[in-house]
Each structure stands twice: as structure tokens, then as C-alpha cells.
Design a protein around this motif. Structure first.
Motif, PDB file in Angstrom:
ATOM      1  N   VAL A  14      -0.381  11.736  -8.948  1.00 56.12           N
ATOM      2  CA  VAL A  14      -0.310  11.173  -7.604  1.00 56.12           C
ATOM      3  C   VAL A  14      -1.296  10.012  -7.610  1.00 56.12           C
ATOM      4  CG1 VAL A  14      -0.752  11.525  -5.149  1.00 56.12           C
ATOM      5  CG2 VAL A  14       0.232  13.380  -6.516  1.00 56.12           C
ATOM      6  N   THR A  15      -0.812   8.837  -7.224  1.00 59.08           N
ATOM      7  CA  THR A  15      -1.655   7.644  -7.234  1.00 59.08           C
ATOM      8  C   THR A  15      -1.467   6.911  -5.927  1.00 59.08           C
ATOM      9  OG1 THR A  15      -1.289   7.464  -9.610  1.00 59.08           O
ATOM     10  CG2 THR A  15      -2.227   5.542  -8.513  1.00 59.08           C
ATOM     11  N   GLY A  16      -2.561   6.434  -5.361  1.00 58.12           N
ATOM     12  CA  GLY A  16      -2.480   5.672  -4.126  1.00 58.12           C
ATOM     13  C   GLY A  16      -3.163   4.337  -4.264  1.00 58.12           C
ATOM     14  N   ARG A  17      -2.699   3.392  -3.457  1.00 55.57           N
ATOM     15  CA  ARG A  17      -3.306   2.060  -3.463  1.00 55.57           C
ATOM     16  C   ARG A  17      -3.435   1.591  -2.028  1.00 55.57           C
ATOM     17  NH1 ARG A  17      -0.050  -1.891  -6.832  1.00 55.57           N
ATOM     18  NH2 ARG A  17       1.393  -1.769  -5.104  1.00 55.57           N
ATOM     19  N   LEU A  18      -4.609   1.025  -1.709  1.00 56.19           N
ATOM     20  CA  LEU A  18      -4.879   0.502  -0.377  1.00 56.19           C
ATOM     21  C   LEU A  18      -5.593  -0.828  -0.535  1.00 56.19           C
ATOM     22  CD1 LEU A  18      -4.990   0.833   2.719  1.00 56.19           C
ATOM     23  CD2 LEU A  18      -7.169   2.013   2.393  1.00 56.19           C
ATOM     24  N   ARG A  19      -5.029  -1.856   0.066  1.00 57.69           N
ATOM     25  CA  ARG A  19      -5.646  -3.183   0.033  1.00 57.69           C
ATOM     26  C   ARG A  19      -6.253  -3.463   1.400  1.00 57.69           C
ATOM     27  NH1 ARG A  19      -3.397  -5.953  -4.465  1.00 57.69           N
ATOM     28  NH2 ARG A  19      -1.640  -4.805  -5.291  1.00 57.69           N
ATOM     29  N   ASP A  65       0.841  -1.196   0.000  1.00 54.58           N
ATOM     30  CA  ASP A  65       0.000   0.000   0.000  1.00 54.58           C
ATOM     31  C   ASP A  65       0.876   1.244   0.000  1.00 54.58           C
ATOM     32  OD1 ASP A  65      -2.269  -1.436   2.454  1.00 54.58           O
ATOM     33  OD2 ASP A  65      -2.147  -1.739   0.305  1.00 54.58           O
ATOM     34  N   GLY A  66       0.317   2.346  -0.466  1.00 56.58           N
ATOM     35  CA  GLY A  66       1.039   3.600  -0.389  1.00 56.58           C
ATOM     36  C   GLY A  66       0.576   4.606  -1.416  1.00 56.58           C
ATOM     37  N   VAL A  67       1.305   5.706  -1.465  1.00 54.81           N
ATOM     38  CA  VAL A  67       1.030   6.795  -2.395  1.00 54.81           C
ATOM     39  C   VAL A  67       2.307   7.066  -3.167  1.00 54.81           C
ATOM     40  CG1 VAL A  67       0.410   9.243  -2.600  1.00 54.81           C
ATOM     41  CG2 VAL A  67      -0.704   7.815  -0.874  1.00 54.81           C
ATOM     42  N   VAL A  68       2.184   7.221  -4.477  1.00 50.80           N
ATOM     43  CA  VAL A  68       3.327   7.481  -5.344  1.00 50.80           C
ATOM     44  C   VAL A  68       3.103   8.818  -6.041  1.00 50.80           C
ATOM     45  CG1 VAL A  68       4.584   6.708  -7.389  1.00 50.80           C
ATOM     46  CG2 VAL A  68       3.773   5.034  -5.704  1.00 50.80           C
ATOM     47  N   VAL A  69       4.097   9.690  -5.988  1.00 50.83           N
ATOM     48  CA  VAL A  69       4.068  10.969  -6.692  1.00 50.83           C
ATOM     49  C   VAL A  69       5.011  10.859  -7.875  1.00 50.83           C
ATOM     50  CG1 VAL A  69       4.539  13.442  -6.559  1.00 50.83           C
ATOM     51  CG2 VAL A  69       3.605  12.242  -4.568  1.00 50.83           C
ATOM     52  N   ASN A  70       4.491  11.089  -9.075  1.00 52.46           N
ATOM     53  CA  ASN A  70       5.281  11.060 -10.295  1.00 52.46           C
ATOM     54  C   ASN A  70       5.311  12.490 -10.819  1.00 52.46           C
ATOM     55  OD1 ASN A  70       6.418  10.721 -12.785  1.00 52.46           O
ATOM     56  ND2 ASN A  70       4.861   9.325 -13.570  1.00 52.46           N
TER      57      ASN A  70
END
Length: 168
Positions: A131-136, A119-124
Motif C-alpha cells: 500500500v503506497t500513498g502520495r500527497l503533494r 494524490d492518492g493511495v494505491v493498493v497492490n
């Protein structure tokens, strides 16, 4: 994945298309049993943003890439929908008809590279920024993102992605 397979990784955006051709090396056990990769070749080509580059131009760009491959992962900025991924895969199969092809957006490849399966947030912050985040949670995965042409929106994006904040 098998030793000796030739795997092509392609990531394209508004500035360039970067690629690398690798082959897996058998894990030796030890402290890190994960697959390792030997780089065979790599390079850069003209931009290949899926929304800004015609299919004909993508074919010309991809024709410059290595032909003898077993697998390819092709991730382009702007390739955001299932229909986009299908069309990109069709174009790729014209170039590499016998390869196993995976397609998607540069946001997807960024999440995978930065977080693996976590899980986390990525800033490109490239020529096109996101900015994209993923949470499982259990078996479900939530992914949210925001794209823009500059980086002045990064703080407001953090508010949009705030549901990804975990407590405890």
C-alpha cells in the motif's frame, strides 16, 4: 519523446516479469491531445524481484527482451533505494547501452499508472503486496508505503497512511 521512438516498459515481481514495447503516435489534437502509443510487442518472462534475483539472472532475463530501443522504464519489486536504482540502471545499460533508462520499484510504477501526477493511495495485491500513498503540498511531495507478503494487513496499512486523508 518523439514519434517513432521505441520505448520498452518492464515491470517485474515475484511471479513474473511483464513487458511491452511501444512507439508514440503523434497527438492529433481533438478531445485528447495526450500522446497515444502503438504496441509493437509484449510478453512475460520469469520473475525478477530485485531482492530475490541475482544480477546475473537479471541479465539473462533482460537479454530476452527487445534490443532495438530508445528508452526503457524498468521497475522491479524490491528496488527501493537509490543504490538499488543505480545498480539496476547499470545492468540495463549493459543490455541497452544507447537507451535512456529510468529504473525504480513496482510501487513507483503503480503510483504513476494509477494516479499520474495526482494524490492518492494505491493498493497492490500481488504475490508481494503493498500500500503506497502520495500527497503533494505545494512543492513538497510525501510518499509513504508498507509492503508485506499477504493482504490481511491492508486495513492496518490504511491507519499508517492516514496522514494522506484530506479534509474539505
Amino acid at each position: 519523446m518523439k514519434p517513432g521512438e521505441r520505448i520498452l516498459g518492464v515491470e517485474g515481481g515475484g511471479t513474473k516479469t511483464a513487458w511491452v514495447l511501444v512507439e508514440p503516435v503523434v497527438p492529433t489534437g481533438g478531445d485528447d491531445p495526450a500522446w497515444q502509443f502503438h504496441v509493437i510487442d509484449q510478453g512475460k518472462l520469469p520473475p525478477s524481484n530485485f531482492r530475490l534475483t541475482t544480477p546475473e539472472r537479471l541479465r539473462v532475463i533482460f537479454a530476452e527482451l527487445p534490443k532495438q530501443i530508445d528508452r526503457a522504464g524498468v521497475f522491479l519489486a524490491g528496488c527501493g533505494t537509490e543504490q538499488d536504482r543505480r545498480l539496476l540502471k547499470e545492468i540495463c545499460l549493459e543490455i541497452w547501452p544507447n537507451a535512456k533508462i529510468v529504473t525504480g520499484s513496482d510501487r513507483q510504477s503503480g503510483l504513476a499508472a494509477a494516479l499520474d501526477h495526482g494524490d492518492g493511495v494505491v493498493v497492490n495485491a500481488g504475490s508481494g503486496s503493498s500500500v503506497t500513498g502520495r500527497l503533494r503540498v505545494g512543492a513538497a511531495t510525501t510518499s509513504r508505503g508498507l509492503e508485506a507478503g499477504g493482504t490481511s494487513w491492508v486495513t492496518p496499512a490504511a491507519v499508517i497512511l492516514s496522514p494522506f486523508k484530506r479534509s474539505g
